[in-house]
Design an enzyme around this catalytic site. Structure first.
Site, short mmCIF file in Angstrom:
data_model
loop_
_atom_site.label_atom_id
_atom_site.label_comp_id
_atom_site.label_asym_id
_atom_site.label_seq_id
_atom_site.Cartn_x
_atom_site.Cartn_y
_atom_site.Cartn_z
N GLU A 1 0.89 -1.24 0.11
CA GLU A 1 0.03 -0.06 -0.08
C GLU A 1 0.94 1.17 0.06
OE1 GLU A 1 -2.60 2.14 3.56
OE2 GLU A 1 -2.97 0.00 3.37
N GLU B 9 -2.21 11.28 4.02
CA GLU B 9 -3.11 11.18 5.13
C GLU B 9 -3.11 12.56 5.85
OE1 GLU B 9 -4.07 6.68 6.04
OE2 GLU B 9 -1.79 6.97 6.10
#
Length: 269
Positions: free
Chosen positions: A150, A155
């Site tokens: 990933e 974020e």
């Protein structure tokens, strides 16, 4: 024109040689040493989401997708921008979830291996808000998550003045190898204005970026478990306004709605 057609034919033949679908773009060997060329973009200039490029992310059971919804109230397109919202659920008689969130992904429609992606966006802040831009493997090369890896381009949590840029894999999660090499970095940001979030992805490293400047590099290592580098396969894009979870914390419903505004997405190889 002939040169352009030749380049397209070469690229197409490369995909056919690898028996890959036409929506998967594999960067040709040695191309990383040359200037970037735009291969795919999205300006969100229409009135509806281009479903040849994107799908709305369905709900799931993980922290990040447990509130994902197909509800139109979580999506808006106007003035050349896409709005992804996190809202209080206005009707829990049918859907019991307290919150609904909007997100899009290019799964099954666009994926690439190596290159540069840039996403221009403005982030909203609220307690429990967790906007993210990230990538997952299009093909099941190594097995179930997290073996295919990933890549978290960005974020943002709550009202923070930093973003997190991270890689996750079997190596970092199951084997716990988070320092050899370090698997994440942070960068200072004014989230409430438009910024360009991105990565430059090479066969031997992933360079995370903010507004065109390098912020953190995750290298391919020698002499470690092979699961350290699952990043040798095509990945697709996800852009979503998440809410709540063990990392970001409890959602303050009084602070909703919250939204992420996406201006454009560009991918180069």
């Amino acid at each position: 024109m002939l040169l352009g057609l030749s380049a397209i034919a070469c690229h197409t033949n490369k995909r056919l040689a690898n028996h890959l679908p036409a929506h998967i773009y594999i960067q040709q060997e040695g191309r990383e040493n040359k200037a970037w060329k735009l291969i795919w973009s999205e300006d969100f200039n229409g009135t509806k989401l281009d479903t040849t490029k994107w799908s709305r992310i369905p709900a799931g059971t993980a922290d990040w997708n447990r509130h994902m919804s197909q509800d139109d109230r979580c999506f808006r397109m106007e003035h050349g921008k896409l709005y992804l919202l996190g809202i209080n659920n206005p009707d829990t008689t049918y859907d019991k979830r307290p919150f609904l969130t909007g997100g899009i992904w290019s799964k099954g429609k666009f994926a690439f291996q190596y290159g540069r992606v840039e996403i221009k966006a403005k982030l909203g802040s609220a307690q429990g808000a967790w906007p993210a831009m990230w990538m997952l493997a299009e093909l099941d090369k190594y097995g179930k998550y997290p073996r295919n890896g990933e890549i978290d381009i960005m974020e943002h949590l709550n009202f923070d003045n930093i973003i997190y840029q991270t890689t996750h894999s079997y190596y970092t999660l199951d084997l716990g190898e988070k320092k050899n090499p370090p698997h994440h970095g942070t960068a200072s940001v004014d989230a409430g204005v438009f910024n360009v979030y991105g990565i430059s992805w090479y066969p031997d490293k992933i360079v995370f970026q903010l507004n065109g400047k390098d912020t953190f590099t995750y290298p391919r290592m020698k002499g470690v478990d092979p699961s350290q580098w699952p990043y040798d396969q095509p990945f697709y894009l996800l852009i979503d306004q998440q809410l709540g979870g063990s990392w970001v914390g409890k959602v303050q419903k009084e602070q909703l709605p919250v939204e992420m505004v996406v201006d454009w997405v560009k991918v180069y190889q």
